[in-house]
Design a protein around this motif. Structure first.
Motif, PDB file in Angstrom:
ATOM      1  N   ALA A   1      12.699   6.904  27.649  1.00  0.00           N
ATOM      2  CA  ALA A   1      13.190   7.224  26.312  1.00  0.00           C
ATOM      3  C   ALA A   1      14.608   6.702  26.111  1.00  0.00           C
ATOM      4  O   ALA A   1      14.957   6.227  25.021  1.00  0.00           O
ATOM      5  CB  ALA A   1      13.155   8.735  26.094  1.00  0.00           C
TER       6      ALA A   1
ATOM      7  N   PHE B   1       7.744   4.978  30.070  1.00  0.00           N
ATOM      8  CA  PHE B   1       7.437   6.228  29.378  1.00  0.00           C
ATOM      9  C   PHE B   1       5.936   6.513  29.419  1.00  0.00           C
ATOM     10  O   PHE B   1       5.504   7.646  29.658  1.00  0.00           O
ATOM     11  CB  PHE B   1       7.920   6.144  27.935  1.00  0.00           C
ATOM     12  CG  PHE B   1       7.912   7.452  27.203  1.00  0.00           C
ATOM     13  CD1 PHE B   1       9.000   8.302  27.275  1.00  0.00           C
ATOM     14  CD2 PHE B   1       6.824   7.836  26.438  1.00  0.00           C
ATOM     15  CE1 PHE B   1       9.004   9.515  26.601  1.00  0.00           C
ATOM     16  CE2 PHE B   1       6.807   9.045  25.767  1.00  0.00           C
ATOM     17  CZ  PHE B   1       7.909   9.889  25.841  1.00  0.00           C
TER      18      PHE B   1
ATOM     19  N   PHE C   1      18.065  11.172  30.190  1.00  0.00           N
ATOM     20  CA  PHE C   1      18.088  10.538  28.874  1.00  0.00           C
ATOM     21  C   PHE C   1      19.523  10.271  28.418  1.00  0.00           C
ATOM     22  O   PHE C   1      19.881   9.151  28.031  1.00  0.00           O
ATOM     23  CB  PHE C   1      17.373  11.441  27.866  1.00  0.00           C
ATOM     24  CG  PHE C   1      17.331  10.897  26.463  1.00  0.00           C
ATOM     25  CD1 PHE C   1      16.418   9.926  26.109  1.00  0.00           C
ATOM     26  CD2 PHE C   1      18.215  11.355  25.502  1.00  0.00           C
ATOM     27  CE1 PHE C   1      16.382   9.414  24.825  1.00  0.00           C
ATOM     28  CE2 PHE C   1      18.189  10.864  24.218  1.00  0.00           C
ATOM     29  CZ  PHE C   1      17.270   9.896  23.875  1.00  0.00           C
TER      30      PHE C   1
ATOM     31  N   VAL D   1       9.494   5.186  18.609  1.00  0.00           N
ATOM     32  CA  VAL D   1      10.329   6.390  18.575  1.00  0.00           C
ATOM     33  C   VAL D   1       9.545   7.625  18.142  1.00  0.00           C
ATOM     34  O   VAL D   1       9.970   8.754  18.403  1.00  0.00           O
ATOM     35  CB  VAL D   1      11.550   6.189  17.662  1.00  0.00           C
ATOM     36  CG1 VAL D   1      12.443   5.101  18.213  1.00  0.00           C
ATOM     37  CG2 VAL D   1      11.132   5.861  16.236  1.00  0.00           C
TER      38      VAL D   1
ATOM     39  N   MET E   1      15.343   4.150  22.804  1.00  0.00           N
ATOM     40  CA  MET E   1      16.160   4.515  21.647  1.00  0.00           C
ATOM     41  C   MET E   1      17.202   3.456  21.276  1.00  0.00           C
ATOM     42  O   MET E   1      17.177   2.927  20.168  1.00  0.00           O
ATOM     43  CB  MET E   1      16.818   5.877  21.875  1.00  0.00           C
ATOM     44  CG  MET E   1      15.840   7.035  21.957  1.00  0.00           C
ATOM     45  SD  MET E   1      14.716   7.120  20.543  1.00  0.00           S
ATOM     46  CE  MET E   1      15.889   7.313  19.205  1.00  0.00           C
TER      47      MET E   1
ATOM     48  N   ASP F   1       7.320  14.063  21.718  1.00  0.00           N
ATOM     49  CA  ASP F   1       7.484  14.635  23.049  1.00  0.00           C
ATOM     50  C   ASP F   1       8.650  15.608  23.106  1.00  0.00           C
ATOM     51  O   ASP F   1       8.667  16.526  23.922  1.00  0.00           O
ATOM     52  CB  ASP F   1       7.703  13.512  24.058  1.00  0.00           C
ATOM     53  CG  ASP F   1       7.691  14.006  25.491  1.00  0.00           C
ATOM     54  OD1 ASP F   1       6.598  14.341  25.977  1.00  0.00           O
ATOM     55  OD2 ASP F   1       8.766  14.076  26.103  1.00  0.00           O
ATOM     56  N   ALA F   2       9.635  15.415  22.217  1.00  0.00           N
ATOM     57  CA  ALA F   2      10.811  16.279  22.228  1.00  0.00           C
ATOM     58  C   ALA F   2      10.471  17.721  21.896  1.00  0.00           C
ATOM     59  O   ALA F   2      11.115  18.645  22.386  1.00  0.00           O
ATOM     60  CB  ALA F   2      11.853  15.754  21.239  1.00  0.00           C
TER      61      ALA F   2
ATOM     62  N   ALA G   1      15.849  15.665  19.984  1.00  0.00           N
ATOM     63  CA  ALA G   1      15.342  15.322  21.299  1.00  0.00           C
ATOM     64  C   ALA G   1      16.003  16.164  22.366  1.00  0.00           C
ATOM     65  O   ALA G   1      15.506  16.295  23.462  1.00  0.00           O
ATOM     66  CB  ALA G   1      15.592  13.834  21.591  1.00  0.00           C
TER      67      ALA G   1
ATOM     68  N   ASN H   1       0.577  10.880  24.590  1.00  0.00           N
ATOM     69  CA  ASN H   1       1.568   9.808  24.546  1.00  0.00           C
ATOM     70  C   ASN H   1       0.980   8.459  24.919  1.00  0.00           C
ATOM     71  O   ASN H   1       1.445   7.413  24.457  1.00  0.00           O
ATOM     72  CB  ASN H   1       2.725  10.103  25.507  1.00  0.00           C
ATOM     73  CG  ASN H   1       3.566  11.284  25.083  1.00  0.00           C
ATOM     74  OD1 ASN H   1       3.622  11.618  23.903  1.00  0.00           O
ATOM     75  ND2 ASN H   1       4.216  11.930  26.033  1.00  0.00           N
TER      76      ASN H   1
ATOM     77  N   ILE I   1       8.626   9.620  21.085  1.00  0.00           N
ATOM     78  CA  ILE I   1       9.758  10.350  21.656  1.00  0.00           C
ATOM     79  C   ILE I   1      10.033  11.610  20.847  1.00  0.00           C
ATOM     80  O   ILE I   1      10.276  12.686  21.396  1.00  0.00           O
ATOM     81  CB  ILE I   1      11.002   9.451  21.714  1.00  0.00           C
ATOM     82  CG1 ILE I   1      10.750   8.283  22.661  1.00  0.00           C
ATOM     83  CG2 ILE I   1      12.219  10.243  22.166  1.00  0.00           C
ATOM     84  CD1 ILE I   1      11.891   7.307  22.754  1.00  0.00           C
TER      85      ILE I   1
ATOM     86  N   TYR J   1      14.643  15.767  32.006  1.00  0.00           N
ATOM     87  CA  TYR J   1      14.491  14.789  30.926  1.00  0.00           C
ATOM     88  C   TYR J   1      15.818  14.567  30.204  1.00  0.00           C
ATOM     89  O   TYR J   1      16.247  13.435  29.969  1.00  0.00           O
ATOM     90  CB  TYR J   1      13.427  15.294  29.953  1.00  0.00           C
ATOM     91  CG  TYR J   1      13.158  14.395  28.768  1.00  0.00           C
ATOM     92  CD1 TYR J   1      12.096  13.499  28.787  1.00  0.00           C
ATOM     93  CD2 TYR J   1      13.946  14.459  27.621  1.00  0.00           C
ATOM     94  CE1 TYR J   1      11.831  12.679  27.697  1.00  0.00           C
ATOM     95  CE2 TYR J   1      13.701  13.651  26.531  1.00  0.00           C
ATOM     96  CZ  TYR J   1      12.634  12.766  26.566  1.00  0.00           C
ATOM     97  OH  TYR J   1      12.396  11.959  25.490  1.00  0.00           O
TER      98      TYR J   1
ATOM     99  N   ALA K   1      19.247   8.458  18.684  1.00  0.00           N
ATOM    100  CA  ALA K   1      18.327   9.487  19.090  1.00  0.00           C
ATOM    101  C   ALA K   1      18.612  10.761  18.346  1.00  0.00           C
ATOM    102  O   ALA K   1      19.710  11.240  18.320  1.00  0.00           O
ATOM    103  CB  ALA K   1      18.453   9.723  20.576  1.00  0.00           C
TER     104      ALA K   1
END
Length: 524
Positions: A113, A86, A59, A20, A117, A26-27, A513, A171, A23, A55, A509
């Protein structure tokens, strides 16, 4: 669970945290990269918007089916598939040469993602016994939260020293390590009695959530009276109503509607969603305030958000230790009130206030988030039997994710309206679009006016979020009831929750995000 040694449990948690962390990273990393993408890829404003929205929509819409797939086919197996998707999409995004391909890669990253999650959450009950679960949630939460400020820090550094694709390339090694750790450290778990996949429910949930979230995200951009926005929101609500009808009649539903008849699940979920919405307000306005008003760069902004993360970790640990003596209702109420206090402090911010005041109220806000969220998730998912942990956590996270998207739209609309209202009547049209644009015009008088207007808008947003947090605290205190007669040593009920065999726990999540990246295309 007895054969799963204590040391191996915590190593396994490390694998989930790393899953996580990427993630969370990346958010927010995309925030600082959008201007560069516009230049390097020749991306239009619409292209940049879709790089973000692709995204988010994927998601949010895949959370429910992802949890159900984990229950049926094995949570470890499905988690590995999500990590692989991912990682592959991140690698592809690194080398694309056009906005269209990047949008496609971002959509696949959203799908990965969405699997990671809920499935990583639902693995926790099979790894940790009830008496260790709250601590595991606090560590898991800290891992997610740590990725949020690291995004701007790492992204700003990489963009200063390397090409734009490096923000996605980071990533790949993190996902590779998480994959190896998952393969060797995590146990497999599934619902042995799971029925066939609910295809009708899955299709309706994906289409309904995707359509609704897209409309909500576009609302502040196109205007809430826009025909496309109204049609999207309306169609999403109709599809979701059809989904509820199908689930109520299904013998093997993807979403167990009976969960919402449990007071702990219902009001715990509502409280957690209010926390997500309040976090939306903070994460929407603070990066802009630090950059456009206080003058910090992206790297400095990321560092200066750390007090909120530190507060979240401290609040989560406090929530874990006080949960048993205080109880779930007491801890959630106290956490929500502390969150409201931090937001209220932030709403008193003046244009001349420096970073010290911001650091103080960010730390209090983070502590409130941790103190409310960790007990809420432990209590809510303790109502789930272990064989439904995946679909149950997917349900919870979907509710929170949609709440976060609504928060993006609502906060964006309020901030934009207050910002524009605070500008002088003769301000250039470009200055009305963004405080950053207003500052970049180089007019000292306009810059001062834009700073004042933005801080006024930020104060309004934070005051609104504080009021919503107080409302959530009142609702939780009034309606969250537990069943102490079912309590047992170290179980959810003994800490203020309801105990059932195979109780699970986890945290969904982070709204961040959704919030930070969406804010980039709608912020004033």
């Amino acid at each position: 669970m007895a054969s799963f040694s204590s040391s191996r449990r915590w190593w396994a948690l490390g694998a989930l945290v790393l899953s996580v962390l990427v993630i969370g990273l990346d958010a927010t990393v995309l925030n600082v990269a959008l201007p560069t993408l516009a230049t390097e890829l020749g991306a239009s404003t619409s292209d940049l918007q879709w790089i973000v929205v692709a995204y988010l929509v994927v998601f949010a819409s895949l959370l429910l089916p992802a949890g159900a797939l984990g229950d049926r086919f094995g949570r470890k197996r499905v988690l590995i598939a999500g990590l692989a998707a991912f990682g592959v999409a991140s690698a592809l995004a690194t080398f694309v040469d056009g906005a269209g391909w990047l949008i496609a890669a971002r959509a696949v990253m959203g799908a990965g993602a969405a699997v990671i999650m809920p499935v990583s959450t639902s693995i926790l009950p099979s790894v940790f016994p009830p008496h260790e679960r709250a601590r595991a949630i606090a560590v898991w939460t800290a891992g997610m939260a740590l990725g949020l400020p690291l995004g701007p820090i790492v992204g700003g550094y990489l963009l200063d020293h390397f090409w734009w694709g490096s923000i996605f390339l980071i990533n790949v090694p993190a996902v590779a390590i998480a994959l190896v750790a998952a393969v060797f450290l995590l146990p497999e778990s599934r619902d042995s009695s799971a029925a066939r996949v609910d295809v009708a429910g899955g299709v309706l949930s994906v289409l309904g959530l995707a359509t609704l979230v897209y409309g909500v995200i576009q609302g502040p951009v196109n205007g809430w009276g826009d025909a496309g926005v109204l049609a999207s929101v309306g169609a999403g609500l109709v599809l979701l109503a059809a989904f509820v009808t199908v689930e109520a009649r299904s013998r093997a539903p993807m979403m167990d509607l009976g969960l919402f008849r449990k007071r702990v699940f219902l009001w715990g979920s509502i409280g957690a969603t209010f926390v997500s919405l309040a976090m939306t307000g903070v994460l929407f306005v603070v990066p802009q305030y630090l950059q456009a008003v206080l003058g910090f760069d992206a790297f400095g902004t990321g560092i200066r958000v750390v007090p909120m993360v530190a507060g979240l970790m401290a609040g989560g640990l406090a929530g874990e230790r006080l949960l048993r003596p205080v109880g779930l209702r007491g801890m959630m109420t106290a956490g929500l009130l502390l969150l409201a206090a931090g937001l209220g402090m932030g709403a008193l911010t003046g244009v001349s206030d420096g970073y010290g005041w911001a650091a103080a109220w960010l730390a209090v806000t983070g502590a409130g988030v941790g103190m409310a969220m960790v007990p809420a998730m432990d209590g809510v998912l303790a109502t789930l039997p272990e064989d439904r942990a995946g679909s149950g956590s997917g349900t919870l996270q979907t509710v929170r994710q949609v709440g976060g998207a609504v928060g993006v739209a609502g906060v964006g609309s309020v901030l934009s309206a207050l910002y524009v209202a605070g500008l002088p009547s003769g301000a250039p049209e470009a200055a009305r679009d963004s405080v950053s644009v207003a500052v970049s015009l180089g007019d000292r008088v306009l810059t001062e006016a834009a700073h004042s207007a933005f801080v006024s808008g930020m104060d309004g947003v934070l005051a609104l979020c504080a009021a919503l947090s107080v409302l959530a605290a009142v609702l939780v205190a009034a309606f969250l009831r537990t069943t102490p007669e079912t309590a047992g040593p170290g179980d959810g009920a003994g800490r203020g929750g309801t105990a059932e065999p195979g109780a699970g726990a986890g945290l969904g999540a982070s709204p961040a995000a959704v919030v930070p990246v969406a804010a980039e295309t709608t912020r004033p």
